[in-house]
Write a protein that holds these residues in place. Structure first.
Motif, short mmCIF file in Angstrom:
data_model
loop_
_atom_site.label_atom_id
_atom_site.label_comp_id
_atom_site.label_asym_id
_atom_site.label_seq_id
_atom_site.Cartn_x
_atom_site.Cartn_y
_atom_site.Cartn_z
N GLN A 30 24.06 43.44 37.69
CA GLN A 30 25.21 44.23 38.13
C GLN A 30 26.32 44.10 37.10
OE1 GLN A 30 26.67 42.57 41.82
NE2 GLN A 30 26.44 40.49 41.08
N ALA A 31 27.19 45.08 37.07
CA ALA A 31 28.33 45.05 36.15
C ALA A 31 29.62 45.24 36.93
CB ALA A 31 28.19 46.15 35.10
N ILE A 32 30.64 44.49 36.56
CA ILE A 32 31.98 44.66 37.10
C ILE A 32 32.89 45.03 35.94
CG2 ILE A 32 33.93 43.58 38.27
CD1 ILE A 32 31.61 43.89 40.10
N VAL A 33 33.52 46.18 36.03
CA VAL A 33 34.45 46.65 35.00
C VAL A 33 35.86 46.52 35.54
CG1 VAL A 33 35.04 48.54 33.44
CG2 VAL A 33 32.70 48.33 34.33
N CYS A 34 36.72 45.85 34.78
CA CYS A 34 38.08 45.60 35.28
C CYS A 34 39.11 45.72 34.16
CB CYS A 34 38.16 44.19 35.88
SG CYS A 34 39.79 43.76 36.52
N PRO A 35 40.17 46.51 34.37
CA PRO A 35 41.26 46.56 33.39
C PRO A 35 41.95 45.19 33.33
CG PRO A 35 41.39 48.40 34.94
CD PRO A 35 40.40 47.43 35.50
N ARG A 36 42.46 44.87 32.18
CA ARG A 36 43.15 43.58 32.02
C ARG A 36 44.32 43.45 33.01
NH1 ARG A 36 44.51 40.63 26.42
NH2 ARG A 36 45.95 39.02 27.18
N THR A 37 44.99 44.56 33.29
CA THR A 37 46.15 44.53 34.17
C THR A 37 45.79 44.25 35.62
OG1 THR A 37 45.99 46.95 34.39
CG2 THR A 37 47.49 46.08 32.72
N ARG A 38 44.49 44.33 35.97
CA ARG A 38 44.07 44.11 37.36
C ARG A 38 43.18 42.89 37.50
NH1 ARG A 38 43.34 49.72 40.66
NH2 ARG A 38 45.02 50.90 39.69
N LEU A 39 43.25 42.00 36.53
CA LEU A 39 42.35 40.86 36.52
C LEU A 39 42.50 39.99 37.77
CD1 LEU A 39 40.23 40.09 34.42
CD2 LEU A 39 41.81 38.36 33.56
N ASP A 40 43.71 39.87 38.27
CA ASP A 40 43.93 39.05 39.47
C ASP A 40 43.16 39.58 40.68
OD1 ASP A 40 45.53 37.28 38.13
OD2 ASP A 40 47.42 38.18 38.79
N GLU A 41 42.88 40.88 40.69
CA GLU A 41 42.16 41.46 41.82
C GLU A 41 40.70 41.01 41.87
OE1 GLU A 41 42.66 45.72 42.12
OE2 GLU A 41 44.68 45.61 41.28
N LEU A 42 40.20 40.49 40.74
CA LEU A 42 38.82 40.04 40.72
C LEU A 42 38.60 38.77 41.54
CD1 LEU A 42 37.40 40.61 37.10
CD2 LEU A 42 36.97 41.89 39.18
N THR A 43 39.68 38.13 41.96
CA THR A 43 39.53 36.95 42.83
C THR A 43 38.89 37.33 44.15
OG1 THR A 43 41.80 37.27 43.65
CG2 THR A 43 41.49 35.75 41.79
N ARG A 44 38.94 38.62 44.49
CA ARG A 44 38.31 39.09 45.73
C ARG A 44 36.85 39.49 45.51
NH1 ARG A 44 43.55 41.58 46.13
NH2 ARG A 44 42.73 43.63 45.52
N TRP A 45 36.36 39.29 44.28
CA TRP A 45 34.97 39.62 43.95
C TRP A 45 34.19 38.34 43.64
CZ3 TRP A 45 33.00 44.74 43.49
CH2 TRP A 45 33.94 45.75 43.73
N ASN A 46 34.40 37.34 44.45
CA ASN A 46 33.83 36.02 44.20
C ASN A 46 32.32 36.05 44.02
OD1 ASN A 46 33.96 32.98 44.22
ND2 ASN A 46 32.72 33.31 46.07
N GLU A 47 31.60 36.74 44.89
CA GLU A 47 30.14 36.73 44.83
C GLU A 47 29.61 37.42 43.58
OE1 GLU A 47 28.42 38.35 48.33
OE2 GLU A 47 29.30 36.86 49.69
N GLU A 48 30.36 38.33 43.04
CA GLU A 48 29.89 39.06 41.86
C GLU A 48 30.24 38.38 40.54
OE1 GLU A 48 30.16 41.83 45.25
OE2 GLU A 48 31.63 40.45 44.33
N VAL A 49 31.40 37.73 40.44
CA VAL A 49 31.87 37.25 39.14
C VAL A 49 31.89 35.74 38.99
CG1 VAL A 49 33.25 39.32 38.76
CG2 VAL A 49 34.32 37.33 39.85
N ASN A 50 31.81 35.00 40.08
CA ASN A 50 31.83 33.54 39.97
C ASN A 50 30.42 32.99 39.97
OD1 ASN A 50 34.59 33.29 39.78
ND2 ASN A 50 34.89 33.06 41.98
N ARG A 51 29.68 33.39 38.96
CA ARG A 51 28.30 32.95 38.77
C ARG A 51 27.95 33.12 37.30
NH1 ARG A 51 24.41 36.19 42.30
NH2 ARG A 51 25.86 35.59 43.95
N PRO A 52 26.81 32.61 36.84
CA PRO A 52 26.46 32.74 35.42
C PRO A 52 26.40 34.20 34.98
CG PRO A 52 25.04 31.13 36.48
CD PRO A 52 25.81 31.82 37.58
N GLY A 53 26.97 34.47 33.81
CA GLY A 53 26.95 35.84 33.32
C GLY A 53 27.46 35.96 31.90
#
Length: 212
Positions: A30-53
């Protein structure tokens, strides 16, 4: 003819410029695309981004070479956040992880090495990594699985608008005379042929016209 692919893209806020979740049908990645200005919003994507990648920090389009930094992390999002104060060029991050638990630290280090290698070979973007990571030794089966994972990353990333790993279109092997365009100025002739990305120069036909 290559097999067709189906891609699903979820717009988290309904905006094409916001966070996007993308995946190929029947692929565990899976891919998560995020603008630098919205990086803090990725804290709500724990299952997708807080793992090896692996991840790509992508710079803006401009007159100079577009820049990209390729990295990996056992907790991918944690590594991305560490670049906020150290790398200024990037405007968007693309994080690739797996929806299952089969992607390990060794796997993502292998992917990082191969992605950097391929990005430099293609030459579309300027790779700003300071060091070239060494290739991680993997069992034969794991290496084959990661090469397949790599191919899917290339397809998905290209469809998301970043052709970091898409080779510059080669000229047709034998373009017909009707498919060629000719330009001549001050005794120098150049030829091109239409391809998917526009007009491609045919260097093998470039020549200096003989003086009369």
């Amino acid at each position: 003819m290559p097999a067709g692919r189906s891609i699903r893209i979820f717009l988290a806020t309904g905006e094409v410029t916001g966070i996007r979740h993308a995946e190929l049908v029947n692929w565990t990645g899976q891919a998560i695309v995020c603008p630098r200005t919205r990086l803090d919003e990725l804290t709500r994507w724990n299952e997708e981004v807080n793992r090896p990648g692996v991840y790509l920090l992508v710079g803006a389009e401009g007159l100079s070479d577009r820049e990209v930094y390729i990295g990996e992390g056992e907790i991918a999002f944690k590594r991305v956040r560490q670049h906020i104060g150290t790398k200024e060029f990037w405007q968007e991050v693309v994080i690739f992880t797996s929806k299952d638990e089969n992607l390990t630290k060794a796997h993502v280090k292998y992917l990082e090495h191969r992605l950097i290698q391929k990005a430099k070979e293609v030459g579309r973007y300027k790779v700003v990594n300071g060091n070239d990571p060494t290739e991680t030794a993997l069992p034969r089966a794991d290496r084959a699985a990661m090469e397949e994972f790599l191919e899917n990353i290339e397809v998905l990333l290209g469809a998301l608008g970043h052709r970091v790993f898409v080779p510059l279109v080669a000229s047709p092997a034998s373009p017909s005379t009707t498919d060629r365009f000719r330009f001549s100025i001050k005794g120098v002739e150049a030829f091109g042929a239409p391809v998917d990305e526009g007009l491609h120069h045919l260097p093998q036909l470039h020549r200096v016209a003989a003086k009369q």
